[in-house]
Every structure is written in structure tokens, then in C-alpha cells.
Design a protein around this motif. Structure first.
Motif, mmCIF file in Angstrom:
data_model
loop_
_atom_site.group_PDB
_atom_site.id
_atom_site.type_symbol
_atom_site.label_atom_id
_atom_site.label_comp_id
_atom_site.label_asym_id
_atom_site.label_seq_id
_atom_site.Cartn_x
_atom_site.Cartn_y
_atom_site.Cartn_z
ATOM 1 N N HIS A 106 5.699 9.264 -1.033
ATOM 2 C CA HIS A 106 4.757 9.669 -2.080
ATOM 3 C C HIS A 106 5.083 11.087 -2.521
ATOM 4 O O HIS A 106 5.863 11.802 -1.881
ATOM 5 C CB HIS A 106 3.313 9.596 -1.566
ATOM 6 C CG HIS A 106 3.023 10.591 -0.483
ATOM 7 N ND1 HIS A 106 2.509 11.834 -0.737
ATOM 8 C CD2 HIS A 106 3.195 10.539 0.864
ATOM 9 C CE1 HIS A 106 2.369 12.494 0.388
ATOM 10 N NE2 HIS A 106 2.787 11.731 1.385
ATOM 11 N N GLY A 107 4.493 11.493 -3.606
ATOM 12 C CA GLY A 107 4.711 12.822 -4.158
ATOM 13 C C GLY A 107 3.998 12.920 -5.483
ATOM 14 O O GLY A 107 3.245 12.010 -5.873
ATOM 15 N N PRO A 108 4.216 13.979 -6.230
ATOM 16 C CA PRO A 108 3.582 14.109 -7.544
ATOM 17 C C PRO A 108 3.917 12.911 -8.433
ATOM 18 O O PRO A 108 5.068 12.655 -8.747
ATOM 19 C CB PRO A 108 4.194 15.398 -8.099
ATOM 20 C CG PRO A 108 4.570 16.186 -6.878
ATOM 21 C CD PRO A 108 5.031 15.167 -5.883
ATOM 22 N N GLY A 109 2.909 12.167 -8.794
ATOM 23 C CA GLY A 109 3.111 11.005 -9.655
ATOM 24 C C GLY A 109 3.694 9.799 -8.949
ATOM 25 O O GLY A 109 4.008 8.796 -9.594
ATOM 26 N N ILE A 110 3.852 9.873 -7.618
ATOM 27 C CA ILE A 110 4.445 8.773 -6.856
ATOM 28 C C ILE A 110 3.511 8.389 -5.715
ATOM 29 O O ILE A 110 3.089 9.245 -4.934
ATOM 30 C CB ILE A 110 5.821 9.160 -6.275
ATOM 31 C CG1 ILE A 110 6.803 9.485 -7.395
ATOM 32 C CG2 ILE A 110 6.377 8.056 -5.381
ATOM 33 C CD1 ILE A 110 8.153 9.968 -6.902
ATOM 34 N N ALA A 111 3.177 7.100 -5.630
ATOM 35 C CA ALA A 111 2.342 6.594 -4.549
ATOM 36 C C ALA A 111 2.723 5.148 -4.279
ATOM 37 O O ALA A 111 3.185 4.443 -5.190
ATOM 38 C CB ALA A 111 0.866 6.683 -4.919
ATOM 39 N N PRO A 112 2.578 4.687 -3.044
ATOM 40 C CA PRO A 112 2.893 3.283 -2.748
ATOM 41 C C PRO A 112 2.064 2.345 -3.623
ATOM 42 O O PRO A 112 0.851 2.519 -3.759
ATOM 43 C CB PRO A 112 2.514 3.144 -1.271
ATOM 44 C CG PRO A 112 2.609 4.523 -0.721
ATOM 45 C CD PRO A 112 2.148 5.411 -1.837
ATOM 46 N N GLU A 113 2.724 1.360 -4.207
ATOM 47 C CA GLU A 113 2.048 0.444 -5.122
ATOM 48 C C GLU A 113 1.195 -0.571 -4.356
ATOM 49 O O GLU A 113 1.610 -1.080 -3.318
ATOM 50 C CB GLU A 113 3.076 -0.320 -5.968
ATOM 51 C CG GLU A 113 4.069 0.574 -6.694
ATOM 52 C CD GLU A 113 5.304 0.891 -5.875
ATOM 53 O OE1 GLU A 113 6.225 1.510 -6.414
ATOM 54 O OE2 GLU A 113 5.335 0.517 -4.665
ATOM 55 N N LYS A 114 0.035 -0.857 -4.899
ATOM 56 C CA LYS A 114 -0.817 -1.888 -4.307
ATOM 57 C C LYS A 114 -0.578 -3.247 -4.939
ATOM 58 O O LYS A 114 -0.887 -4.276 -4.330
ATOM 59 C CB LYS A 114 -2.291 -1.490 -4.465
ATOM 60 C CG LYS A 114 -2.679 -0.244 -3.684
ATOM 61 C CD LYS A 114 -4.149 0.080 -3.864
ATOM 62 C CE LYS A 114 -4.532 1.326 -3.062
ATOM 63 N NZ LYS A 114 -5.973 1.663 -3.224
ATOM 64 N N ALA A 115 -0.060 -3.266 -6.161
ATOM 65 C CA ALA A 115 0.158 -4.528 -6.871
ATOM 66 C C ALA A 115 1.296 -4.356 -7.866
ATOM 67 O O ALA A 115 1.705 -3.230 -8.187
ATOM 68 C CB ALA A 115 -1.116 -4.952 -7.606
ATOM 69 N N LEU A 116 1.802 -5.460 -8.375
ATOM 70 C CA LEU A 116 2.902 -5.437 -9.338
ATOM 71 C C LEU A 116 2.556 -4.617 -10.574
ATOM 72 O O LEU A 116 3.428 -3.986 -11.175
ATOM 73 C CB LEU A 116 3.261 -6.863 -9.749
ATOM 74 C CG LEU A 116 4.056 -7.680 -8.725
ATOM 75 C CD1 LEU A 116 4.089 -9.143 -9.144
ATOM 76 C CD2 LEU A 116 5.474 -7.140 -8.587
ATOM 77 N N ARG A 117 1.283 -4.619 -10.954
ATOM 78 C CA ARG A 117 0.880 -3.873 -12.157
ATOM 79 C C ARG A 117 1.117 -2.374 -12.007
ATOM 80 O O ARG A 117 1.147 -1.640 -12.996
ATOM 81 C CB ARG A 117 -0.589 -4.139 -12.477
ATOM 82 C CG ARG A 117 -1.560 -3.664 -11.404
ATOM 83 C CD ARG A 117 -3.017 -3.878 -11.793
ATOM 84 N NE ARG A 117 -3.915 -3.524 -10.692
ATOM 85 C CZ ARG A 117 -4.290 -4.375 -9.746
ATOM 86 N NH1 ARG A 117 -3.849 -5.637 -9.784
ATOM 87 N NH2 ARG A 117 -5.104 -3.988 -8.767
ATOM 88 N N ASP A 118 1.289 -1.909 -10.757
ATOM 89 C CA ASP A 118 1.483 -0.482 -10.516
ATOM 90 C C ASP A 118 2.937 -0.046 -10.626
ATOM 91 O O ASP A 118 3.231 1.160 -10.564
ATOM 92 C CB ASP A 118 0.975 -0.110 -9.113
ATOM 93 C CG ASP A 118 -0.500 -0.401 -8.927
ATOM 94 O OD1 ASP A 118 -1.253 -0.236 -9.908
ATOM 95 O OD2 ASP A 118 -0.890 -0.782 -7.809
ATOM 96 N N LEU A 119 3.863 -0.988 -10.782
ATOM 97 C CA LEU A 119 5.284 -0.647 -10.794
ATOM 98 C C LEU A 119 5.650 0.177 -12.028
ATOM 99 O O LEU A 119 5.190 -0.092 -13.135
ATOM 100 C CB LEU A 119 6.138 -1.915 -10.776
ATOM 101 C CG LEU A 119 6.101 -2.756 -9.507
ATOM 102 C CD1 LEU A 119 7.002 -3.977 -9.665
ATOM 103 C CD2 LEU A 119 6.542 -1.940 -8.299
#
Length: 229
Positions: A73-86
Motif C-alpha cells: 500500500h501507499g499513497p493512492g495504493i491499497a489492496p483491492e477488495k473487488a474487481l471494481r477497484d482495479l
């Protein structure tokens, strides 16, 4: 002298686990330790890696190379919870840091490993990169990048065995460590299972010292157990 040999290199020495690994190698009396931060060796810059490899290789073979870098993770980056977050830019960045960079280190540093004595190159991977262990989904970029890294380790181990029969290429899962990388995700992990960087480094060094040649190319956890692909 440590079983990890006289000459070691640690990439990502500025991070929590990388810094702890440098200290652990020193504790184990490795005589020559090259602790490389991003400012000293950018694993995404081939020219940089080639220059560092040429400099270190000029002084002889290496015994232990550890790539302790990663991005969750980082600025503007976080583990996605769903495909819509890609997002394509995030996918590219996470793959670059977690897979492409370590692969480039393999390219330039595996040829520097000792040929006639035991040697090893290890990269920090993660249990979440195991396809068979994925029961929760999500974390698309990080999971996929680590799975790709695990495959690269396997291929590199096969190739390296032809050149240096006593050398190992390993992927290591450090567990959940008290670090900036994992801090936001400790909520679902029992407190007893969150370890300090120093303990994580000790565990990983133990794994490296005790790994068998036939385990080259595999993903090993901090307790030495193999994680299924």
C-alpha cells in the motif's frame, strides 16, 4: 563464520525487515555485508543494478543475496477488495516492485553466486501469493504479483542449478511483521502472530541456513515449512 558465507548483499536495507536482516547477518558474523537502500540500488533501474553487480562481482563470488523489498500500500495504493477497484497504474506499480524488480536482481546477481560452495538468493514473497491457499479473494495486484514472483523463483532455480549446482533460489514468507507495510492490516491477525522485524529476520536467517538444496525454487515460510503453490 556463519553458514550464510563470507559475502552477503541485502536489497531493501532501508526497510523494517531489510534493516533487521542486515543486523541479523552481522550478529551471525557474516564478515562482509552490503546493505543496499533504494538510493544505493534501485531494483527497477537495470543500469543501476548492472553497475552495482559489476562493482561487487569484481571482488569475488557472493554467498547470500536477499531481496527484502515490497509494496502492498501507499499513497493512492491499497489492496483491492473487488474487481471494481482495479486500476491499471496501480497494477503496474505493484507488479513492478513486487515481481519485476526482484526478477531483475536475479538477472544480475544470480550469476555472481559462488559455484563451488553453497550459496543462496532469496526474495521476500508472501503466503497470499499461493493460488491453492487463496480462500478469501481480493488483494488482486499483490496476490498476483507474488504468485508471479514465486513462478520466477522456480524458473530461476532450474536455470541456476545448471550453472551453480550448490546454489539455491528461494522465496520466503516472513509472516506478519510489525512494519509500515503491514501495519494497516493487523486487525484480523492474533497479536501473538505479529512479530517484530528482529524476530522475523532471525526466523528468515534460520530458514536460509537450514534450507536443503532440493528446496530450491520453493516458497518457504518463516518456520521452514513449504507453502504449496
Amino acid at each position: 563464520m556463519s553458514a550464510l558465507g563470507p559475502r552477503a548483499v541485502v536489497f531493501g536495507a532501508g526497510g523494517a525487515i531489510g534493516g533487521a536482516l542486515v543486523a541479523e547477518l552481522a550478529e551471525r558474523r557474516v564478515p562482509e555485508i552490503h546493505a543496499l537502500t533504494r538510493a544505493q540500488a534501485d531494483i527497477l533501474d537495470e543500469a543501476d543494478l548492472a553497475q552495482v553487480a559489476a562493482r561487487l562481482g569484481a571482488d569475488g563470488a557472493l554467498d547470500t543475496v536477499i531481496v527484502a523489498t515490497g509494496l502492498l500500500h501507499g499513497p493512492g495504493i491499497a489492496p483491492e477488495k473487488a474487481l471494481r477497484d482495479l486500476r491499471s497504474d496501480v497494477l503496474a506499480k505493484v507488479f513492478a516492485v513486487n515481481c519485476i524488480g526482484p526478477m531483475l536482481v536475479m538477472k544480475y546477481f544470480l550469476p555472481l553466486l559462488a559455484r563451488r560452495r553453497p550459496a543462496r538468493l532469496a526474495v521476500l514473497s508472501a503466503r497470499v501469493g499461493s493460488v491453492s491457499d487463496n480462500r478469501l479473494g481480493g488483494w488482486y495486484a499483490y496476490r498476483a504479483a507474488k504468485a508471479a514472483l514465486n513462478m520466477a523463483v522456480r524458473s530461476a532455480a532450474i536455470e541456476t542449478a545448471r550453472r551453480a549446482p550448490q546454489a539455491m533460489v528461494l522465496a520466503l514468507h516472513p509472516g506478519t511483521v510489525e512494519s509500515w507495510l503491514s501495519a494497516p492490516f493487523h486487525g484480523g491477525v492474533p497479536v501473538a502472530q505479529v512479530v517484530s522485524p528482529a524476530l522475523a529476520a532471525k526466523n528468515l536467517a534460520d530458514v536460509l541456513e537450514n534450507a536443503k538444496l532440493e528446496q530450491s525454487g520453493r516458497l518457504l515460510a518463516f518456520d521452514g515449512q513449504e507453502i504449496a503453490p
